[in-house]
Design an enzyme around this catalytic site. Structure first.
Site, mmCIF file in Angstrom:
data_model
loop_
_atom_site.group_PDB
_atom_site.id
_atom_site.type_symbol
_atom_site.label_atom_id
_atom_site.label_comp_id
_atom_site.label_asym_id
_atom_site.label_seq_id
_atom_site.Cartn_x
_atom_site.Cartn_y
_atom_site.Cartn_z
ATOM 1 N N ASP A 242 0.842 -1.193 0.000
ATOM 2 C CA ASP A 242 0.000 0.000 0.000
ATOM 3 C C ASP A 242 0.880 1.248 0.000
ATOM 4 O O ASP A 242 1.519 1.563 0.996
ATOM 5 C CB ASP A 242 -0.893 -0.015 1.244
ATOM 6 C CG ASP A 242 -2.035 0.965 1.154
ATOM 7 O OD1 ASP A 242 -1.914 1.944 0.407
ATOM 8 O OD2 ASP A 242 -3.053 0.751 1.830
ATOM 9 N N HIS B 60 -8.108 -1.152 -9.148
ATOM 10 C CA HIS B 60 -7.861 -0.015 -8.265
ATOM 11 C C HIS B 60 -6.591 0.744 -8.657
ATOM 12 O O HIS B 60 -6.584 1.981 -8.692
ATOM 13 C CB HIS B 60 -7.746 -0.522 -6.816
ATOM 14 C CG HIS B 60 -7.578 0.555 -5.798
ATOM 15 N ND1 HIS B 60 -8.626 1.350 -5.390
ATOM 16 C CD2 HIS B 60 -6.477 0.989 -5.110
ATOM 17 C CE1 HIS B 60 -8.187 2.218 -4.485
ATOM 18 N NE2 HIS B 60 -6.888 2.026 -4.300
#
Length: 427
Positions: free
Chosen positions: A239, A335
């Site tokens: 992330d 995403h």
């Protein structure tokens, strides 16, 4: 996130002899001995704000000795690497409290932050929770919410960029855990040091402000991996791979309000805007997916963060690459595809989140996810632009739920002799 530089522990000036009894260890002794160690560390080897604590007769560990500076151009807690423990807390000014009380509160908070970040005791009534520990990269960051300005009679000084965020179709926001007059972000690489700061900030509020909401988060401890690497979230995904880096030529322009030539009020010079979202991850649903299906949702390999189009984590994603059947390798609703700056008019945010876990409900479902925090010079061009596009068809939306939200104006760092926000409150 950008890689973190992991320094070696400071070397004591003179080792103790085997016969000599060790001096009693106190927080003051651990941090007070003069030293000549000159380590400088930061994000991607380039972000200013961290120095090693002075060497001690009995040295702290590497983690304990790391110190972030309070008096810097940009407030601490923005460009530093991810910290192992975090607390977010929002306050509302008490009934009858106004500009005068807010100024006194920010003065108290700033002095407490300065002392605790240096590894010293709180200015008064220290709880001893962090006794014997070093600074542990503690950072304390302060911001103002939209409602703060009306409560203090400073409406004319409220930035246009602080207008409330628009509604998004995927929002299921709890208003009691959103927004607030004042916001404080606390981060450290030791849980007790972080809690000690949280308690001190809460006590300092006194009768001037009351807690509106508070959230706790965590990340992997620096040094837990064989080498610095991008953190993983609770879905197991890397992330922050494409986070802007302080070494980027346009980093300052994208993340911080310039000192001049801006539409923002002068008191926001060198500041930034923080968007805070409590994003619950529907982990039971996510974990039912195969690894391949998870990778299709994200657009990156789970093992190493590389794009599905090939290469390593930092390889540029090939959005046009197709497989043998002629299908796009990186799905249109992946995403990672949707959030790319070049797919959003160059919109960029510095993501600096914490994971959270607030227990398991009666049905055995974990209340866990991400305390999403992103920094940008203009939230309309940063977060709002990207979130609007995600709202229209992100494959990840099925597995997450936005449950709380806030937007805060975070002024630049306080100069020596100043408190945070002084140019607003006394300007």
């Amino acid at each position: 996130m950008p890689d973190q530089t992991i320094p070696q522990a400071p070397t004591p000036e003179k080792p103790l002899s085997p016969e000599a009894p060790a001096p009693a260890l106190t927080r003051r002794r651990l941090l007070g001995t003069a030293g000549a160690t000159g380590l400088v560390l930061g994000v991607a080897g380039g972000a200013a704000g961290y120095t090693a604590a002075p060497a001690q007769a009995t040295p702290l560990s590497t983690i304990g000795s790391e110190r972030a500076m309070f008096h810097v151009k940009h407030q601490p807690g923005i460009t530093q690497g991810l910290q192992a423990r975090g607390h977010l807390i929002a306050f509302d000014l008490a009934a009858g409290a106004g500009r005068k009380e807010a100024a006194a509160l920010l003065r108290r908070w700033s002095e407490t932050a300065r002392r605790l970040m240096a590894g010293e005791a709180a200015p008064h009534d220290d709880t001893d929770v962090a006794r014997d520990a070093g600074p542990s990269s503690l950072t304390i960051t302060f911001g103002f919410g939209h409602s703060f300005f009306a409560r203090t009679g400073l409406e004319k000084q409220r930035p246009v960029a602080l207008d409330p965020l628009p509604d998004f179709s995927s929002d299921q926001l709890d208003k009691s855990r959103s927004n607030g007059d004042l916001w404080v972000q606390i981060g450290a690489n030791d849980a007790l040091v972080a809690f000690h700061a949280l308690r001190a900030i809460q006590k300092d509020a006194g009768s001037a402000a009351r807690v509106r909401w508070q959230m706790n988060g965590f990340n992997r401890t620096p040094g837990a991996t064989a080498h610095p690497m991008t953190a993983r979230n609770l879905m197991g995904q890397m992330d922050g791979t494409r986070n802007p880096k302080p070494t980027d030529a346009d980093f300052e322009k994208r993340i911080f309000v310039p000192a001049s030539g801006s539409n923002d009020p002068a008191w926001m010079a060198n500041g930034s805007y923080a968007v805070v979202r409590r994003i619950r991850m529907l982990l039971d649903d996510w974990e039912k997916l195969s690894v391949k299906a998870q990778e299709q949702v994200i657009g990156r390999r789970k093992s190493d963060g590389a794009p599905l189009s090939g290469g390593t984590e930092t390889t540029e994603m090939d959005l046009e690459k197709t497989d043998a059947k002629g299908d796009l390798v990186v799905p249109l609703n992946a995403h990672a595809r949707i959030t790319r700056p070049d797919q959003n008019g160059g919109a960029a945010m510095l993501r600096r989140p914490f994971s959270y876990h607030d227990g398991i409900d009666a049905d055995g479902v974990p209340d866990a996810g991400l305390l999403f925090i992103c920094w940008q010079a203009d939230p309309l061009r940063g977060f709002v632009t990207v979130q609007r596009k995600l709202d229209r068809g992100d494959a990840l939306s099925k597995y997450i739920r936005h449950e709380a939200s806030g937007l805060f104006a975070v002024p630049g760092g306080a100069a020596e002799g100043e408190y945070v926000g002084q140019r607003l409150l006394e300007g």
